[in-house]
Design an enzyme around this catalytic site. Structure first.
Site, PDB file in Angstrom:
ATOM      1  N   THR A   1       0.828  -1.207   0.000  1.00  0.00           N
ATOM      2  CA  THR A   1       0.000   0.000   0.000  1.00  0.00           C
ATOM      3  C   THR A   1       0.863   1.258   0.000  1.00  0.00           C
ATOM      4  O   THR A   1       0.637   2.180  -0.777  1.00  0.00           O
ATOM      5  CB  THR A   1      -0.948  -0.019   1.222  1.00  0.00           C
ATOM      6  OG1 THR A   1      -1.577  -1.297   1.272  1.00  0.00           O
ATOM      7  CG2 THR A   1      -2.000   1.061   1.116  1.00  0.00           C
TER       8      THR A   1
ATOM      9  N   LYS B 192       7.997  10.084  20.809  1.00  0.00           N
ATOM     10  CA  LYS B 192       8.210  10.849  22.043  1.00  0.00           C
ATOM     11  C   LYS B 192       6.892  11.150  22.726  1.00  0.00           C
ATOM     12  O   LYS B 192       6.838  11.930  23.680  1.00  0.00           O
ATOM     13  CB  LYS B 192       8.915  12.171  21.721  1.00  0.00           C
ATOM     14  CG  LYS B 192      10.270  12.024  21.067  1.00  0.00           C
ATOM     15  CD  LYS B 192      10.815  13.414  20.736  1.00  0.00           C
ATOM     16  CE  LYS B 192      12.012  13.348  19.818  1.00  0.00           C
ATOM     17  NZ  LYS B 192      12.280  14.655  19.196  1.00  0.00           N
TER      18      LYS B 192
ATOM     19  N   ARG C  20      -2.457   5.186   7.322  1.00  0.00           N
ATOM     20  CA  ARG C  20      -2.754   3.843   7.846  1.00  0.00           C
ATOM     21  C   ARG C  20      -2.562   3.888   9.345  1.00  0.00           C
ATOM     22  O   ARG C  20      -1.548   4.407   9.837  1.00  0.00           O
ATOM     23  CB  ARG C  20      -1.828   2.789   7.226  1.00  0.00           C
ATOM     24  CG  ARG C  20      -1.934   1.443   7.936  1.00  0.00           C
ATOM     25  CD  ARG C  20      -1.218   0.345   7.213  1.00  0.00           C
ATOM     26  NE  ARG C  20      -1.945  -0.071   6.032  1.00  0.00           N
ATOM     27  CZ  ARG C  20      -1.630  -1.128   5.281  1.00  0.00           C
ATOM     28  NH1 ARG C  20      -0.594  -1.891   5.617  1.00  0.00           N
ATOM     29  NH2 ARG C  20      -2.331  -1.445   4.222  1.00  0.00           N
TER      30      ARG C  20
HETATM   31  N1   CP Z   1      -2.548  -5.661   1.121  1.00  0.00           N
HETATM   32  C1   CP Z   1      -1.894  -4.756   1.869  1.00  0.00           C
HETATM   33  O1   CP Z   1      -2.471  -3.802   2.423  1.00  0.00           O
HETATM   34  O2   CP Z   1      -0.551  -4.985   1.946  1.00  0.00           O
HETATM   35  P1   CP Z   1       0.503  -4.117   2.809  1.00  0.00           P
HETATM   36  O3   CP Z   1       0.134  -4.306   4.251  1.00  0.00           O
HETATM   37  O4   CP Z   1       1.850  -4.646   2.442  1.00  0.00           O
HETATM   38  O5   CP Z   1       0.316  -2.671   2.412  1.00  0.00           O
END
Ligand code: CP
Length: 308
Positions: free
Chosen positions: A55, A82, A104
């Protein structure tokens, strides 16, 4: 839309529109000269609090191919270590005037929270066990290109559905596009009330794979289990790991998918993962195209002037 936080909330028309845009990106990506200019002058920050190979790298490549200045924030060496909070981090990055932030995070809902605190467009690159919208879009694109349609197909999603944001986003996207979605797994790895999503639920692979057009395997997400489900990997593979024999229970022309990263010999056998029916490498290629489509669609809604 200003952000892409989930598949939930998108209409079938909007999903199909993103897939069409991604088709154009597939063609661009297969050319020698790949650079486009729809994000020229724009700044994209990738903010990954969880590990990623596919991703993060595909969002970086996608942004660069569209002409954006892309910055990968290194969370491990940032002031988050920190004790700076997610929201203070968001406010800090926001003050640098990015146009897009790709996030993420390990907590479901964290990306929605961050989106409320910044002025730019936000893309969810996976939040806890909640949603992973670009994964569902790339999976839908891969299926559509190989089967010519999604409407009416039987898609079996197998394994650790409980901890899977991929499963959740795929269930919503594929049903919106007219697929019949099944989930298959042990009771301990199926969310309570999963049948409310309109999926057919199976505990037995032979029954669940019967007549399936697509077999989508999920990674056993041990990092989200907190010791509550510690399977014997050997036993799990025996009952739920996809090998050639289990694949023969699906349609003869069934295709195999896995979002990655794969645990070979845990949820999928190497012969199947690398076999003629596998779409796993193509999923990765489609990932770049879909992320280009999403960034481009959001860029169309970016303001053309900076607030005073
Ligand atoms: N499929 C997927 O989200 O892979 P990664 O965790 O490597 O980004």
């Amino acid at each position: 839309h200003r952000h892409l936080l989930g598949i939930e909330g998108l209409t079938p028309f909007e999903i199909a529109g993103l897939l069409d845009l991604a088709e154009e990106a597939v063609a661009v990506n297969r050319q020698v000269e790949k650079r486009r200019s729809s994000l020229r002058g724009r700044t994209q920050i990738n903010l990954f609090f969880e590990n990623s190979t596919r991703t993060q790298s595909s969002f970086e490549i996608a942004g660069k191919r569209l002409g954006a200045d892309v910055m990968n924030m290194s969370v491990a060496s940032s002031s988050i270590k920190k004790g700076e909070t997610l929201l203070d981090t968001a406010a800090t990055l926001n003050a640098m005037h990015p146009d897009l932030i790709v996030v993420r995070h390990h907590a479901a809902g964290a990306v929605h929270l961050l989106a409320r605190k910044v002025d730019c467009a936000v893309v969810n690159a996976g939040d806890g066990a909640h949603e992973h919208p670009t994964q569902a879009l790339l999976d839908a694109l891969t299926i559509r290109r190989n089967k010519g349609r999604i409407m009416g197909l039987i898609v079996a999603i197998c394994g650790d559905v409980l901890h899977s944001r991929v499963a959740r986003s795929n269930i919503i996207a594929l049903q919106a596009l007219g697929a019949r979605v099944r989930v298959i797994g042990p009771s301990t790895l199926l969310p309570r009330g999963i049948d409310r999503f309109g999926v057919e639920v199976f505990r037995d692979m032979r029954e669940g794979l019967k007549d399936a057009d697509i077999v989508m395997m999920l990674r056993l997400q041990l990092e989200r289990m907190n010791g509550s489900f510690v399977p014997s990997v050997k036993e799990y593979f025996h009952f739920y790991g996809l090998d050639a024999e289990k694949l023969s229970w699906a349609k003869p022309d069934a295709l195999v998918m896995h979002p990655g990263p794969m645990n070979r010999g845990v949820e999928i056998d190497s012969d199947v993962a690398d076999g003629a029916q596998s779409l796993i490498r193509e999923q990765v290629e489609m990932g770049v195209a879909v992320r280009m489509a999403v960034l481009e669609a959001l860029a169309r809604n970016l303001p053309n002037s900076v607030p005073a």
